[in-house]
Scaffold this motif. Structure first.
Motif, short mmCIF file in Angstrom:
data_model
loop_
_atom_site.label_atom_id
_atom_site.label_comp_id
_atom_site.label_asym_id
_atom_site.label_seq_id
_atom_site.Cartn_x
_atom_site.Cartn_y
_atom_site.Cartn_z
N ILE A 85 -11.02 2.88 4.70
CA ILE A 85 -12.46 3.14 4.65
C ILE A 85 -12.83 3.64 3.24
O ILE A 85 -13.88 3.30 2.71
CB ILE A 85 -12.86 4.17 5.74
CG1 ILE A 85 -12.45 3.65 7.13
CG2 ILE A 85 -14.36 4.47 5.67
CD1 ILE A 85 -12.98 2.29 7.50
N THR A 86 -11.93 4.40 2.63
CA THR A 86 -12.18 4.85 1.26
C THR A 86 -12.14 3.64 0.32
O THR A 86 -12.96 3.53 -0.60
CB THR A 86 -11.12 5.89 0.84
OG1 THR A 86 -10.92 6.76 1.95
CG2 THR A 86 -11.55 6.68 -0.38
N GLU B 276 0.86 -1.19 0.00
CA GLU B 276 0.00 0.00 0.00
C GLU B 276 0.89 1.23 0.00
O GLU B 276 2.12 1.14 -0.02
CB GLU B 276 -0.93 -0.01 1.22
CG GLU B 276 -0.19 0.07 2.54
CD GLU B 276 -1.12 0.11 3.75
OE1 GLU B 276 -2.28 0.54 3.62
OE2 GLU B 276 -0.66 -0.28 4.83
N1 PLP Z 1 -3.09 2.96 4.26
C1 PLP Z 1 -2.44 3.71 5.18
C2 PLP Z 1 -1.09 3.27 5.66
C3 PLP Z 1 -3.02 4.88 5.69
O1 PLP Z 1 -2.37 5.60 6.62
C4 PLP Z 1 -4.28 5.28 5.20
C5 PLP Z 1 -4.92 6.50 5.70
O2 PLP Z 1 -4.41 7.18 6.54
C6 PLP Z 1 -4.90 4.50 4.23
C7 PLP Z 1 -4.29 3.33 3.78
C8 PLP Z 1 -6.26 4.88 3.67
O3 PLP Z 1 -7.25 4.67 4.65
P1 PLP Z 1 -8.60 5.50 4.64
O4 PLP Z 1 -9.24 5.27 3.31
O5 PLP Z 1 -9.38 4.92 5.76
O6 PLP Z 1 -8.23 6.93 4.84
#
Ligand code: PLP
Length: 287
Positions: free
Chosen positions: A210-211, A182
């Motif tokens: 969550i997105t 990621e």
């Molecule tokens: N991966 C990491 C390491 C993150 O820190 C984040 C968000 O801060 C995400 C993925 C995306 O997550 P979200 O869609 O919940 O913001």
């Protein structure tokens, strides 16, 4: 207007907001957080964010600092008091304040909670999405429990800073098998030459964004070709499109990975469409 923060039961001026030097968040990064998007005076996907907060807390045996309903109320209040129409609201919960000791503190020690909110410009985000961003690969060097949204983000800071110094906006972690896990603060996606959308399964190797979950709902609703599987950096170099997702940037097209141009070097149509439609597939709570 001066900004307002919520700290352990009180709304205080942001400039004066403080936690104790023996807060375990400060001493050990012993805490968790959430970032929710605020869009058009609404908090996006708050139930999912609070579910994930509950999971992160439970994985680390930290209690909720107050009831979930009270947390919801404070999130709304902080957004409202800061007059944030578009931006983010941030919540951090740590194991609390106690004499520095690796062992957990006595049960009488209450968790600490901090909530802040700040505005951002949707136009600036949109302008970036119309150009696309560059990302740089970085060896995966984090602990195996990145599914917990812990405040221990030093590896992420180092990876993102390294990308920034090369002119990029994000780092993509690559594991020992050559697969992309990621981004430093985003989930990673590609669209293959055949037009199939691909993202890595949400096991322990990534944060369950969550997105990402909202985009998956959208993908199902729109009937897009989709595979949830690992993809390699080499496959990403040859992809038709790439993009990242996070509450801070919805779906953001990636037009370069390392020195390689992705697709035709312009934001892809799939990423652009998912970005446009995203909020039609989310839970929106008016602040
Ligand atoms: N991966 C990491 C390491 C993150 O820190 C984040 C968000 O801060 C995400 C993925 C995306 O997550 P979200 O869609 O919940 O913001």
């Amino acid at each position: 207007m001066s900004r307002i923060a919520y700290v352990n039961g009180q709304y205080v001026r942001h400039a004066d907001a403080a936690v104790h030097i023996e807060d375990r968040g400060y001493q050990f990064a012993d805490g968790v957080y959430e970032v929710c998007e605020v869009w058009n005076n609404q908090i996006v996907d708050m139930p999912r964010h609070l579910d994930r907060l509950g999971r992160s807390l439970s994985e680390l045996s930290i209690d909720w600092p107050m009831s979930r309903a009270a947390v919801e109320f404070v999130l709304r209040q902080v957004v409202r008091r800061n007059k944030v129409h578009n931006g983010i609201v941030y919540i951090q919960v740590t194991r609390g304040v106690s004499r520095r000791d690796h062992f957990f503190p006595p049960e009488t020690v209450a968790p600490s909670i901090v909530v802040t909110a700040r505005s951002s410009s949707p136009a600036a985000g949109q302008a970036l999405a119309e150009t696309g961003i560059s990302v740089f690969s970085y060896p995966e060097n984090r602990w195996p429990r990145v599914d917990i949204k812990s405040i221990a983000l030093l590896p992420n800071c180092l990876a993102k800073q390294s990308a920034k110094e090369k002119g990029g906006k994000e780092a993509w972690y690559v594991d020992a098998d050559g697969n992309v896990t990621e981004g430093g603060s985003t989930n990673a996606w590609i669209v293959t030459k055949e037009g199939v959308l691909v993202t890595r399964p949400a096991e322990n190797g990534i944060l369950r964004g969550i997105t990402r979950a909202g985009i998956l709902d959208l993908v199902a609703r729109e009937g897009l070709a989709f595979e949830e599987r690992a993809f390699s950096l080499e496959e990403a170099y040859d992809a038709r499109e790439a993009f990242v997702t996070a509450a801070t940037n919805i779906a953001m097209p990636v037009v370069r990975i390392d020195e390689r141009v992705i697709g035709n070097g312009h934001p892809g149509s799939v990423a652009t469409r998912l970005r446009e439609l995203f909020h039609t597939a989310t839970d929106l709570k008016v602040v």
